[in-house]
Enzyme design. Structure first.
Site, PDB file in Angstrom:
ATOM      1  N   LEU A 138       0.862  -1.168   0.000  1.00 42.21           N
ATOM      2  CA  LEU A 138       0.000   0.000   0.000  1.00 42.21           C
ATOM      3  C   LEU A 138       0.906   1.227   0.000  1.00 42.21           C
ATOM      4  O   LEU A 138       2.003   1.196   0.583  1.00 42.21           O
ATOM      5  CB  LEU A 138      -0.891   0.024   1.248  1.00 42.21           C
ATOM      6  CG  LEU A 138      -1.910  -1.110   1.409  1.00 42.21           C
ATOM      7  CD1 LEU A 138      -2.578  -1.016   2.783  1.00 42.21           C
ATOM      8  CD2 LEU A 138      -2.965  -1.064   0.303  1.00 42.21           C
ATOM      9  N   ASP A 139       0.463   2.300  -0.641  1.00 45.32           N
ATOM     10  CA  ASP A 139       1.251   3.527  -0.618  1.00 45.32           C
ATOM     11  C   ASP A 139       1.471   3.987   0.815  1.00 45.32           C
ATOM     12  O   ASP A 139       0.682   3.675   1.715  1.00 45.32           O
ATOM     13  CB  ASP A 139       0.533   4.633  -1.400  1.00 45.32           C
ATOM     14  CG  ASP A 139       0.411   4.321  -2.883  1.00 45.32           C
ATOM     15  OD1 ASP A 139       1.227   3.532  -3.381  1.00 45.32           O
ATOM     16  OD2 ASP A 139      -0.496   4.874  -3.528  1.00 45.32           O
ATOM     17  N   LYS A 140       2.501   4.756   1.029  1.00 43.53           N
ATOM     18  CA  LYS A 140       2.847   5.248   2.362  1.00 43.53           C
ATOM     19  C   LYS A 140       1.632   5.828   3.086  1.00 43.53           C
ATOM     20  O   LYS A 140       1.369   5.504   4.256  1.00 43.53           O
ATOM     21  CB  LYS A 140       3.943   6.305   2.255  1.00 43.53           C
ATOM     22  CG  LYS A 140       4.261   7.001   3.571  1.00 43.53           C
ATOM     23  CD  LYS A 140       5.236   8.147   3.368  1.00 43.53           C
ATOM     24  CE  LYS A 140       5.443   8.915   4.671  1.00 43.53           C
ATOM     25  NZ  LYS A 140       6.336  10.092   4.491  1.00 43.53           N
ATOM     26  N   ARG A 238      -5.909   6.310  -7.129  1.00 47.64           N
ATOM     27  CA  ARG A 238      -5.595   7.743  -7.078  1.00 47.64           C
ATOM     28  C   ARG A 238      -5.567   8.350  -8.477  1.00 47.64           C
ATOM     29  O   ARG A 238      -6.098   9.445  -8.700  1.00 47.64           O
ATOM     30  CB  ARG A 238      -4.261   7.943  -6.366  1.00 47.64           C
ATOM     31  CG  ARG A 238      -4.270   7.453  -4.923  1.00 47.64           C
ATOM     32  CD  ARG A 238      -2.872   7.345  -4.347  1.00 47.64           C
ATOM     33  NE  ARG A 238      -2.238   8.642  -4.260  1.00 47.64           N
ATOM     34  CZ  ARG A 238      -0.945   8.808  -4.015  1.00 47.64           C
ATOM     35  NH1 ARG A 238      -0.141   7.763  -3.873  1.00 47.64           N
ATOM     36  NH2 ARG A 238      -0.435  10.022  -3.935  1.00 47.64           N
TER      37      ARG A 238
END
Length: 301
Positions: A138-140, A238
């Site tokens: 998962l992205d930060k 996103r």
């Protein structure tokens, strides 16, 4: 020969550009010279500098003085990770916002991997010592459920499920604007942004990317969505929402120049469903909506 790690987001891009992104200490001219001389090979063959990387390509290089992607050994750090399920072969955890999943050439700080090494006795070794157990990420600034492999056999089988789109991942997102439709599918190809190599974008010749969405609530100028991934491209949700004019609240990369808050995008992976790689039992895990979401909803309502 040294193997150069090629990720999903690199596929469909030129070899010389991908090498340049991974090893910023090398000039593009130097990289192209290496490729032309056969010092960088694809599938053990000399290729053109503009070779387009495909799924399954093996990229190797002789010692070019390239810095190793990871130049340190990940150490154990107590991050008090929220592990919600664990057995001998895998675990599921609730990743907090703001935590990077694994170290990379562009980040050598504390990551989720450090916490895993502290809390978990056994992790799969397939992705190397700096990415033990990591199957997906998962992205930060995206929070939520993450699946981690403890055995190599489980890792291989779960990775195959991911590749075959057999693992269901559902997300909550707060985005800008309201919708006329209550459900829909965004079907737009994604690849690296030709104008900004640090971002992804909807590009005509990109890789297929499909995202389903359902509108849960609408406010004055915002909406709460439930989303599910059919494919799993880098930054897919996103990029897709931004492209259709509904960027995610707080997204500092794909959202408005003046972004909401300072903690990053309001995107949370709340449900994860998969078949256990060993027992074959179908498993589903869910987490509640983060308090940060509830506070933001009060603010935008």
């Amino acid at each position: 020969m040294k193997k150069i790690d090629i990720k999903e987001e690199d596929l469909g891009n030129r070899l010389d550009l991908v090498i340049g992104l991974k090893y910023k200490d090398l000039s593009r001219n130097k990289i192209q010279t290496f490729i032309k001389n056969g010092d960088i090979l694809v599938n053990n063959l000399k290729v053109k500098t503009g070779h387009i990387l495909k799924d399954g390509d093996l990229v190797t290089a002789i010692d070019l003085g390239i810095k190793e992607e990871i130049i340190y050994k990940a150490e154990k750090v107590n991050l008090n990770l929220d592990i919600i399920y664990e057995d001998d072969d895998l675990l599921v955890l609730n990743k907090p916002k703001g935590l990077v999943v694994h170290p990379a050439s562009t980040y050598d700080g504390i990551t989720l991997v450090n916490g895993l090494l502290y809390q978990v006795d056994k992790l799969s070794t397939i992705n190397g010592e700096n990415r033990p157990g990591i199957i997906h990420r998962l992205d930060k600034d995206t929070s939520g459920l993450l699946l981690v492999a403890k055995s190599d056999l489980a890792h291989k089988r779960l990775a195959k499920q991911i590749a075959n789109h057999e693992i269901d991942r559902n997300y909550y997102a707060i985005c800008y604007g309201t919708f006329k439709e209550s459900t829909g599918t965004i079907n737009m190809p994604i690849k690296r942004d030709p104008k900004d190599r640090l971002k992804m974008a909807v590009v005509k010749d990109g890789r297929e990317a499909l995202t389903n969405f359902k509108v849960l609530e609408q406010y004055r100028n915002h909406s709460l969505l439930e989303l599910s991934l059919i494919t799993g491209r880098t930054h897919q949700i996103r990029v897709h929402l931004s492209h259709i004019g509904h960027p995610i609240l707080g997204d500092q990369t794909y959202g408005p120049r003046k972004f909401y808050g300072n903690t990053g995008q309001y995107l949370h992976a709340f449900r994860l469903s998969f078949k256990h790689p060993i027992t074959k039992k179908f498993m589903t895990f869910e987490t509640k909506m983060p308090d940060e979401f509830l506070e933001a909803i009060k603010d935008i309502s």
